[in-house]
Design an enzyme around this catalytic site. Structure first.
Site: not given
Length: 272
Positions: A248, A214
């Protein structure tokens, strides 16, 4: 639906949730796995790398992405769900639409991963309860606001999600929370959440951390998405050390190795 009802998330160790995007526009791997055979091969590869859960999504939630209508989302998912569920590893459906969740659980998904924490589709909580599925309730905001106390905002959001889950009859042992790294947050707020991640345990539910590749990592390391593995591991191992139960990740193998090492350190022995 019986498959979802009979599944129980194993406890006592950390889990790796592998990301399987069947979208043409996901922020990191869009278009790579949106054909049936490519998606199935990627799922098999993640299982070989010791993924505990496969999280399948057919709508990008990256900033600026366009919403996908229900039938288009299902058209992407339908060819993939049955063969992936048949592989024997727990499957999670990444959607905020109740009808998609219902169909996915009927096909064999056992977890619903809702990026709006049961709060976007008013039918979602009842759908999860009826399927007997686990649910990941993620904190989200329509836009970031650097002036707010983000941890207090997360607490209020979680309290609403937990109330919706309770009212619908989703058992507590099937509820998972996710603070939502990168969703409606400034870069600095993401790091504040990570630094105080252990405070999320007060809600009494397993916590999922999903920071793989991210922007918070790119902002520090100044690298593109495919070069954010080490940063992703750093964030996830920090979250695990502060109480996360699930990470995740796009890169399953390296994360699975790190999780096993962390478990060995905690146990002061070889875990298995």
């Amino acid at each position: 639906m019986a498959k979802a009802a009979s599944y129980a998330l194993p406890v006592g160790r950390a889990h790796v949730m592998g990301i399987l995007n069947v979208t043409p526009d996901s922020f990191s791997d869009g278009g790579r796995h949106n054909e049936e055979q490519a998606a199935l091969a990627h799922a098999q590869a993640m299982i070989a790398e010791k993924a505990d859960i496969l999280d399948i999504g057919a709508e990008s939630t990256r900033p600026g992405s366009e919403p996908v209508v229900l039938e288009d989302e299902w058209r992407r998912l339908a060819p993939v769900l049955d063969p992936v569920c048949d592989l024997g590893t727990a499957v999670s459906i990444d959607t905020y639409k109740a009808e998609i969740a219902r169909r996915a659980c009927a096909a064999g998904a056992v977890i619903v991963n809702d990026v709006w924490g049961l709060q976007r589709d008013p039918q979602m909580a009842d759908t999860v309860a009826e399927a007997g599925a686990h649910v990941v309730m993620m904190h989200n905001r329509d836009k970031a606001d650097g002036s707010i106390d983000i941890l207090s905002d997360i607490d209020r959001f979680f309290e609403t999600s937990l109330r919706l889950a309770q009212t619908a009859g989703i058992p507590e042992n099937k509820q998972i929370l996710d603070p939502g790294f990168g969703f409606g947050k400034t870069i600095d707020q993401n790091f504040l959440i990570l630094n105080r991640f252990d405070e999320l345990k007060k809600h009494g539910r397993p916590i999922l951390a999903g920071a793989s590749r991210k922007r918070m990592i790119g902002a520090v390391l100044n690298v593109e998405t495919d070069d954010r593995l080490f940063g992703s591991i750093a964030v996830h191992m920090t979250a695990l050390s502060k109480g996360a139960a699930i990470v995740r990740a796009h890169d399953v193998g390296p994360h699975a190795d790190c999780v096993r090492m962390l478990d060995a350190i905690r146990l002061e022995r070889t875990p298995f």
